[in-house]
Write a protein that holds these residues in place. Sequence first.
Motif, short mmCIF file in Angstrom:
data_model
loop_
_atom_site.label_atom_id
_atom_site.label_comp_id
_atom_site.label_asym_id
_atom_site.label_seq_id
_atom_site.Cartn_x
_atom_site.Cartn_y
_atom_site.Cartn_z
N MET A 23 1.29 1.57 10.57
CA MET A 23 1.39 0.03 10.50
C MET A 23 2.54 -0.28 9.51
N LEU A 24 3.17 -1.46 9.67
CA LEU A 24 4.35 -1.80 9.21
C LEU A 24 3.87 -3.01 8.36
N ASP A 25 4.05 -3.19 7.05
CA ASP A 25 3.95 -4.29 6.36
C ASP A 25 5.35 -4.95 6.07
N LEU A 26 5.84 -6.04 6.79
CA LEU A 26 7.21 -6.24 6.91
C LEU A 26 7.19 -7.50 6.06
N ALA A 42 -6.28 0.57 0.91
CA ALA A 42 -7.45 0.71 0.42
C ALA A 42 -8.64 0.79 1.60
N LEU A 43 -8.16 0.02 2.99
CA LEU A 43 -9.17 0.11 4.20
C LEU A 43 -8.79 1.43 5.02
N GLY A 44 -7.99 2.15 4.48
CA GLY A 44 -7.76 3.68 4.93
C GLY A 44 -6.35 3.48 6.09
N ALA A 45 -5.46 2.60 6.12
CA ALA A 45 -4.63 2.46 6.93
C ALA A 45 -3.21 3.27 6.50
#
Length: 69
Positions: A1-4, A17-20
């Motif tokens: 997953m990318l946090d842009l 924290a959610l496991g990603a």
Amino acid sequence: MLDLGAATGKLTATLVALGAEVIAVEPDSAMLTELRGSLPAVRALPGGAEAIPLPDASVDAVLAGNAMH
């Protein structure tokens, strides 16, 4: 997953924290430094929406929590 446009990593931290498995990309060097300090286990790269420093199709999702750059 990318946090842009990850900024200091608020959304990044929640996703972790959610496991990603998250890669953070941030154009501002000061914010990127803070993100790296608070989330050292996260891969954090300089870049922005116009030039994402990852190969095409290398993440399953792209999120932008509050990217106003």
